[in-house]
Design a protein around this motif. Structure first.
Motif, mmCIF file in Angstrom:
data_model
loop_
_atom_site.group_PDB
_atom_site.id
_atom_site.type_symbol
_atom_site.label_atom_id
_atom_site.label_comp_id
_atom_site.label_asym_id
_atom_site.label_seq_id
_atom_site.Cartn_x
_atom_site.Cartn_y
_atom_site.Cartn_z
ATOM 1 N N ASP A 42 0.813 -1.215 0.000
ATOM 2 C CA ASP A 42 0.000 0.000 0.000
ATOM 3 C C ASP A 42 0.846 1.263 0.000
ATOM 4 O O ASP A 42 0.665 2.140 -0.840
ATOM 5 C CB ASP A 42 -0.972 -0.008 1.185
ATOM 6 N N CYS A 43 1.777 1.374 0.931
ATOM 7 C CA CYS A 43 2.639 2.552 0.946
ATOM 8 C C CYS A 43 3.479 2.517 -0.332
ATOM 9 O O CYS A 43 3.698 3.537 -0.975
ATOM 10 C CB CYS A 43 3.542 2.584 2.177
ATOM 11 N N CYS A 46 2.578 4.137 -3.806
ATOM 12 C CA CYS A 46 2.863 5.551 -4.074
ATOM 13 C C CYS A 46 4.333 5.891 -3.836
ATOM 14 O O CYS A 46 4.910 6.695 -4.549
ATOM 15 C CB CYS A 46 2.022 6.458 -3.169
ATOM 16 N N HIS A 47 4.914 5.284 -2.813
ATOM 17 C CA HIS A 47 6.289 5.647 -2.444
ATOM 18 C C HIS A 47 7.322 4.760 -3.134
ATOM 19 O O HIS A 47 8.510 4.866 -2.850
ATOM 20 C CB HIS A 47 6.457 5.586 -0.921
ATOM 21 N N GLY A 56 4.944 9.613 -4.122
ATOM 22 C CA GLY A 56 5.307 10.161 -2.810
ATOM 23 C C GLY A 56 6.819 10.128 -2.669
ATOM 24 O O GLY A 56 7.492 9.419 -3.410
ATOM 25 N N PRO A 57 7.354 10.891 -1.700
ATOM 26 C CA PRO A 57 8.812 10.968 -1.534
ATOM 27 C C PRO A 57 9.439 9.698 -0.958
ATOM 28 O O PRO A 57 8.743 8.778 -0.541
ATOM 29 C CB PRO A 57 8.978 12.144 -0.566
ATOM 30 N N PHE A 67 12.523 12.799 11.474
ATOM 31 C CA PHE A 67 11.165 12.809 12.015
ATOM 32 C C PHE A 67 11.126 12.340 13.460
ATOM 33 O O PHE A 67 11.725 11.324 13.808
ATOM 34 C CB PHE A 67 10.259 11.859 11.221
ATOM 35 N N LEU A 72 5.785 11.303 12.986
ATOM 36 C CA LEU A 72 5.706 10.333 11.895
ATOM 37 C C LEU A 72 4.445 9.476 12.041
ATOM 38 O O LEU A 72 3.732 9.233 11.059
ATOM 39 C CB LEU A 72 6.968 9.461 11.907
ATOM 40 N N ILE A 76 1.207 9.195 9.389
ATOM 41 C CA ILE A 76 0.618 7.945 8.905
ATOM 42 C C ILE A 76 -0.875 7.900 9.241
ATOM 43 O O ILE A 76 -1.705 7.561 8.405
ATOM 44 C CB ILE A 76 1.354 6.730 9.500
ATOM 45 N N ILE A 80 -1.353 13.822 4.911
ATOM 46 C CA ILE A 80 -0.917 15.213 4.787
ATOM 47 C C ILE A 80 -1.985 15.927 3.970
ATOM 48 O O ILE A 80 -2.155 15.652 2.786
ATOM 49 C CB ILE A 80 0.463 15.309 4.098
ATOM 50 N N THR A 83 -2.660 16.905 -0.036
ATOM 51 C CA THR A 83 -1.714 16.170 -0.878
ATOM 52 C C THR A 83 -2.316 14.780 -1.102
ATOM 53 O O THR A 83 -3.363 14.452 -0.544
ATOM 54 C CB THR A 83 -0.324 15.989 -0.207
ATOM 55 N N ALA A 84 -1.611 13.971 -1.894
ATOM 56 C CA ALA A 84 -2.096 12.620 -2.170
ATOM 57 C C ALA A 84 -1.859 11.677 -0.996
ATOM 58 O O ALA A 84 -2.322 10.534 -1.012
ATOM 59 C CB ALA A 84 -1.419 12.074 -3.425
ATOM 60 N N MET A 85 -1.114 12.135 0.024
ATOM 61 C CA MET A 85 -0.838 11.260 1.173
ATOM 62 C C MET A 85 -2.106 11.092 2.001
ATOM 63 O O MET A 85 -2.583 12.023 2.626
ATOM 64 C CB MET A 85 0.293 11.864 2.028
ATOM 65 N N PRO A 86 -2.687 9.868 1.952
ATOM 66 C CA PRO A 86 -3.992 9.646 2.602
ATOM 67 C C PRO A 86 -3.865 9.346 4.097
ATOM 68 O O PRO A 86 -2.809 8.909 4.560
ATOM 69 C CB PRO A 86 -4.526 8.422 1.858
ATOM 70 N N TRP A 88 -4.479 7.043 7.295
ATOM 71 C CA TRP A 88 -4.625 5.590 7.453
ATOM 72 C C TRP A 88 -5.417 5.240 8.689
ATOM 73 O O TRP A 88 -5.590 4.065 9.017
ATOM 74 C CB TRP A 88 -3.236 4.941 7.472
ATOM 75 N N LEU A 104 9.669 1.892 9.654
ATOM 76 C CA LEU A 104 10.225 2.698 8.572
ATOM 77 C C LEU A 104 11.561 3.302 8.972
ATOM 78 O O LEU A 104 12.493 3.353 8.181
ATOM 79 C CB LEU A 104 9.246 3.819 8.183
HETATM 80 C C1 HEC Z 1 -2.043 7.597 -2.700
HETATM 81 C C2 HEC Z 1 -0.607 7.732 -2.610
HETATM 82 C C3 HEC Z 1 0.060 7.488 -1.266
HETATM 83 C C4 HEC Z 1 -0.042 6.378 -0.449
HETATM 84 C C5 HEC Z 1 -0.867 5.135 -0.672
HETATM 85 C C6 HEC Z 1 0.830 6.642 0.683
HETATM 86 N N1 HEC Z 1 1.431 7.860 0.553
HETATM 87 FE FE1 HEC Z 1 2.726 8.707 1.869
HETATM 88 N N2 HEC Z 1 2.795 10.383 0.750
HETATM 89 C C7 HEC Z 1 2.204 10.539 -0.493
HETATM 90 C C8 HEC Z 1 2.549 11.859 -1.034
HETATM 91 C C9 HEC Z 1 2.113 12.430 -2.364
HETATM 92 C C10 HEC Z 1 3.365 12.489 -0.056
HETATM 93 C C11 HEC Z 1 3.990 13.882 -0.115
HETATM 94 C C12 HEC Z 1 2.996 14.887 0.392
HETATM 95 C C13 HEC Z 1 3.601 16.280 0.342
HETATM 96 O O1 HEC Z 1 3.559 16.870 -0.732
HETATM 97 O O2 HEC Z 1 4.091 16.714 1.397
HETATM 98 C C14 HEC Z 1 3.499 11.526 1.036
HETATM 99 C C15 HEC Z 1 4.230 11.781 2.178
HETATM 100 C C16 HEC Z 1 4.512 10.836 3.148
HETATM 101 C C17 HEC Z 1 5.391 11.041 4.275
HETATM 102 C C18 HEC Z 1 6.154 12.313 4.608
HETATM 103 C C19 HEC Z 1 7.516 12.203 3.978
HETATM 104 C C20 HEC Z 1 8.334 13.458 4.141
HETATM 105 O O3 HEC Z 1 9.562 13.346 4.080
HETATM 106 O O4 HEC Z 1 7.740 14.541 4.279
HETATM 107 C C21 HEC Z 1 5.434 9.873 4.966
HETATM 108 C C22 HEC Z 1 6.241 9.595 6.217
HETATM 109 C C23 HEC Z 1 4.566 8.945 4.288
HETATM 110 N N3 HEC Z 1 4.017 9.553 3.178
HETATM 111 C C24 HEC Z 1 4.348 7.655 4.706
HETATM 112 C C25 HEC Z 1 3.437 6.786 4.115
HETATM 113 C C26 HEC Z 1 3.125 5.493 4.649
HETATM 114 C C27 HEC Z 1 3.770 4.865 5.883
HETATM 115 C C28 HEC Z 1 2.178 4.951 3.841
HETATM 116 C C29 HEC Z 1 1.471 3.622 4.003
HETATM 117 C C30 HEC Z 1 0.846 3.387 5.282
HETATM 118 C C31 HEC Z 1 1.912 5.932 2.776
HETATM 119 N N4 HEC Z 1 2.694 7.021 2.983
HETATM 120 C C32 HEC Z 1 1.024 5.745 1.738
HETATM 121 C C33 HEC Z 1 1.408 9.619 -1.136
HETATM 122 C C34 HEC Z 1 1.005 8.408 -0.632
#
Ligand code: HEC
Length: 110
Positions: A42-43, A46-47, A56-57, A67, A72, A76, A80, A83-86, A88, A104
């Motif tokens: 799942d993560c 995107c990542h 994602g980054p 962090f 952190l 999760i 955020i 943004t696309a970060m959903p 959980w 992580l």
């Molecule tokens: C639908 C796409 C998507 C999914 C699925 C996703 N992320 Fe993200 N995530 C992103 C995006 C896009 C960003 C950057 C957001 C921004 O512009 O700050 C992000 C940012 C983050 C950051 C911040 C990183 C930083 O250096 O600022 C973390 C930590 C993170 N995600 C963890 C997770 C984890 C753990 C999961 C799974 C449980 C997850 N993400 C699932 C899209 C996703």
């Protein structure tokens, strides 16, 4: 025949008891294998499969060192905004999110 039925009922009860015992146990403990799979699938969707970044980054340990563990965990759980970060929270308990945050930052830690 009657003895056979009684035996069958006893077995069924045992099975139910075993089932209840395992589900109660599962509700209170983390399943690290399932959480590792969630992180990768799942993560990773995107990542990136190796978490080195995609949509994602980069979220490998080197990238997340700065962090605070609580921050952190919050990212999760709540995502955020804008943004696309959903978030959980609907899928994970706080304990599970904290486990993932620790995983992580330090994949070798148990
Ligand atoms: C639908 C796409 C998507 C999914 C699925 C996703 N992320 Fe993200 N995530 C992103 C995006 C896009 C960003 C950057 C957001 C921004 O512009 O700050 C992000 C940012 C983050 C950051 C911040 C990183 C930083 O250096 O600022 C973390 C930590 C993170 N995600 C963890 C997770 C984890 C753990 C999961 C799974 C449980 C997850 N993400 C699932 C899209 C996703």
């Amino acid at each position: 025949m009657q003895a056979g039925t009684a035996l069958g009922t006893g077995k069924a009860l045992l099975t139910i008891a075993a089932f209840l015992a395992t589900t109660a146990f599962a509700a209170e403990t983390l399943d690290p294998d399932a959480l590792r799979r969630l992180v990768q699938q799942d993560c990773g969707s995107c990542h990136g499969l190796t978490l080195k970044g995609g949509l994602g980054p980069d979220i490998r340990p080197e990238a997340l060192g700065h962090f605070d563990r609580e921050v952190l965990t919050g990212v999760i759980l709540d995502g955020i905004p804008d943004t696309a970060m959903p978030p959980w929270r609907p899928l994970l308990t706080e304990e599970e999110a904290e486990w993932i945050a620790r995983y992580l930052q330090d994949p070798e830690a148990r």
